[in-house]
Design a protein around this motif. Structure first.
Motif, short mmCIF file in Angstrom:
data_model
loop_
_atom_site.label_atom_id
_atom_site.label_comp_id
_atom_site.label_asym_id
_atom_site.label_seq_id
_atom_site.Cartn_x
_atom_site.Cartn_y
_atom_site.Cartn_z
N GLU A 1 0.81 -1.22 0.00
CA GLU A 1 0.00 0.00 0.00
C GLU A 1 0.84 1.27 0.00
O GLU A 1 0.51 2.27 0.64
N THR A 2 1.95 1.23 -0.72
CA THR A 2 2.81 2.38 -0.86
C THR A 2 3.18 2.53 -2.33
O THR A 2 3.60 1.56 -2.97
N THR A 3 3.04 3.71 -2.88
CA THR A 3 3.37 3.95 -4.28
C THR A 3 4.87 4.20 -4.41
O THR A 3 5.43 5.06 -3.73
N VAL A 4 5.51 3.42 -5.29
CA VAL A 4 6.96 3.48 -5.49
C VAL A 4 7.22 3.84 -6.94
O VAL A 4 6.64 3.25 -7.86
N ILE B 1 7.61 4.36 -14.30
CA ILE B 1 6.61 3.42 -13.78
C ILE B 1 6.33 3.73 -12.31
O ILE B 1 7.26 3.97 -11.53
N LEU B 2 5.07 3.70 -11.94
CA LEU B 2 4.66 3.76 -10.55
C LEU B 2 4.07 2.39 -10.18
O LEU B 2 3.24 1.86 -10.91
N ILE B 3 4.50 1.85 -9.06
CA ILE B 3 4.03 0.54 -8.60
C ILE B 3 3.34 0.72 -7.25
O ILE B 3 3.86 1.39 -6.36
N ARG B 4 2.19 0.10 -7.12
CA ARG B 4 1.52 0.05 -5.82
C ARG B 4 1.19 -1.41 -5.52
O ARG B 4 0.33 -2.00 -6.18
N ARG B 5 1.89 -1.97 -4.57
CA ARG B 5 1.72 -3.40 -4.25
C ARG B 5 0.60 -3.57 -3.23
O ARG B 5 0.57 -2.88 -2.22
N TRP C 1 -7.34 3.64 -4.83
CA TRP C 1 -7.59 4.95 -4.23
C TRP C 1 -6.33 5.57 -3.65
O TRP C 1 -6.23 6.79 -3.50
N GLY C 2 -5.35 4.73 -3.35
CA GLY C 2 -4.09 5.26 -2.84
C GLY C 2 -3.32 6.06 -3.87
O GLY C 2 -2.42 6.84 -3.53
N LEU C 3 -3.69 5.90 -5.16
CA LEU C 3 -3.00 6.65 -6.21
C LEU C 3 -3.28 8.15 -6.12
O LEU C 3 -2.55 8.95 -6.70
N LEU C 4 -4.33 8.53 -5.41
CA LEU C 4 -4.60 9.96 -5.23
C LEU C 4 -3.47 10.65 -4.48
O LEU C 4 -3.31 11.87 -4.58
N ASP C 5 -2.69 9.86 -3.71
CA ASP C 5 -1.56 10.43 -2.97
C ASP C 5 -0.24 10.20 -3.69
O ASP C 5 0.82 10.57 -3.18
#
Length: 488
Positions: A47-50, A85-89, A114-118
């Motif tokens: 749940e963290t965008t990398v 690239i953005l990854i959200r696991r 929804w976490g992509l909003l951040d």
């Protein structure tokens, strides 16, 4: 000037502001929300965008082989691009329904999609193309209609309760009471993950009311969430359709067509790729097509210098074919590729060429994805450039510089051929004194983004005058040859 603070000596005073140059942000970063159970949690926490680039092989290796993230990135890199690239696991779940829920996430907790909003706040990078490979293709079963079979009597109020063993989310509804009877039930929540029959019970201060519940496929919830998030981010969600057949794809698309559908680009069928597998035989696998399409979007953006052009008419460098044949014939309309396009679903023709610029919008003005992305670029770029004048005094000069900034930007887009034309004006009726006293300035900006050539029509008819040309050619070839008379 007496109006300025008194000073004895020489000083510099900033006067007059010029129009600003508009900077267009990058809209090509591919953003993936998916699982990777073997990933190194220190580099790719849940749940963290990398943010990373496609050539960071050492970091990508830390994703491991399990889950969807690693193969999705391989699909992208296989097209010969090395994009941002953005990854959200997200967490791996046991059931399909639970996994769909994890992909969607919670808008309040900012999990899943929804976490992509951040994402921009966390990485400084804007999500441009959003993927959830393999999670947009199904149409979950939900409650579609409640039918009253007995209205009962003596009711002043009633509640309805649904039951569905095994459902992840049980449907919810509201009883409608009129004249002492339950005349209907409004379904407020269709439910999710329904695997069997749904029943309903009506309770209240009356007796006898009863009814039945019909179930059926509903719009894919991952795609719906993606469309809402893409609207907020001014991005495009690339969705895999069912990969079952053209009718199933059309029905799936019809359930998703709505206002926010302009931010979705659908693709069907899935594709075939030769995959190198660690520890087992290399083979040809069926893969979600969305990853390939995202790579083609990014490739076209980099080649042309922006998000203003359709990705279609590019051939894939890595797929060996599609999961099912899609018929296509130049010059004809009766083929599967055209059927899919008319349903709002894009496809691959001849097993390799991307075909279609369609979105899932219910508004034909936003039918083409390049028009939507051009609009996204305008709406994302102008506010940042115009921010300079926030807090400045409301003067005619500053208003003019705001308009000039808009003009310079739109003129450049017209020169690029991505905006057909525009105008701008100050409508006095929309700028009353009361609004201007509060610092409100409204500038009208009608404009039209450039559509792609979609239906090239060539009118064919006989051309009798061509024989005049033929006759002239014959006469020229024969020269001075004249008719011969006499007897033989």
């Amino acid at each position: 000037m007496a109006a300025l603070t008194k000073n004895h000596g020489v000083r510099f005073v900033d006067v007059g502001e010029d129009a600003r140059t508009v900077q267009v942000p990058d809209f090509s970063t591919i953003t993936i929300v998916a699982t990777a159970e073997e990933a190194n949690p220190a580099i790719f926490p849940l749940e963290t965008t990398v943010h990373l680039y496609g050539d960071e092989a050492e970091k990508l290796a830390k994703l491991g082989d399990a889950g969807e993230l690693s193969p999705a990135i391989d699909d992208i890199l296989g097209e010969g691009v090395s994009p941002s690239i953005l990854i959200r696991r997200i967490e791996k779940k046991t059931t399909r329904n639970e996994q769909l829920g994890a992909v969607i996430g919670d808008p309040s907790d900012r999990t899943g999609l929804w976490g992509l909003l951040d994402a921009r706040a966390q990485t400084t990078v804007r999500p441009g193309l959003i993927l959830a490979p393999g999670y947009c293709n199904d149409s979950p079963i939900g409650a579609t209609q409640a039918t009253i079979t007995d209205q009962g009597s003596g009711y002043t109020a009633a509640t309805v309760t649904f039951a569905s063993p095994g459902a992840q989310v049980v449907p919810k509804g509201t009883a409608i009471v009129q004249g002492g009877k339950v005349v209907g039930v409004q379904i407020d929540d269709a439910g999710f993950g329904i695997t069997g029959a749904v029943t309903m019970t009506i309770e209240g201060d009356g007796t006898g009311a009863a009814g039945t519940v019909a179930t059926g496929p509903v719009a894919n919830p991952v795609a719906l969430a993606m469309s809402a998030i893409a609207k907020r981010l001014l991005a495009i969600g690339i969705c895999d359709a069912p990969n079952l057949g053209r009718v199933e794809a059309a029905l799936w698309a019809e359930r998703l067509k709505r206002d926010n559908g302009r931010y979705l680009y659908a693709i069907d069928p899935a594709v075939r790729r030769f995959v190198v597998l660690d520890g087992s035989d290399d083979t040809i696998l069926t893969r979600p097509a969305s990853t390939t399409v995202a790579a083609l979007f990014a490739k076209r953006d980099r080649e042309r210098g922006g998000p203003y052009w359709s990705p279609e008419n590019q051939t894939s460098s890595a797929i060996v074919g599609t999961a099912r044949p899609v018929s296509y014939y130049d010059g004809e309309i009766d083929h599967e590729a055209n059927f899919l396009i008319n349903a709002g679903v894009n496809t691959f023709i001849e097993g390799k060429e991307l075909f279609g610029s369609e979105t899932l919008s219910n508004d034909t003005n936003w039918r083409f994805v390049n028009k939507v992305r051009t609009e996204n670029a305008i709406r994302a770029s102008l506010p940042a450039a115009l921010r300079k004048w926030r807090g400045e005094n409301f003067t005619a000069h500053n208003a003019l510089m705001i308009v000039k900034t808009i003009e310079y930007f739109l003129e450049e887009l017209v020169s690029l051929g991505v905006v057909v034309g525009y105008t701008r004006y100050f409508d006095r009726g929309l700028n009353p004194n009361a609004n201007m006293r509060q610092g409100i300035l409204r500038i009208e900006l009608p404009h039209e983004n450039t559509p792609p050539i979609s239906d090239l029509q060539i009118g064919m008819r006989p051309y009798l005058a061509a024989f005049d040309v033929l006759a002239s050619d014959i006469q020229q070839a024969l020269g001075n040859l004249t008719p011969v008379t006499g007897t033989y």
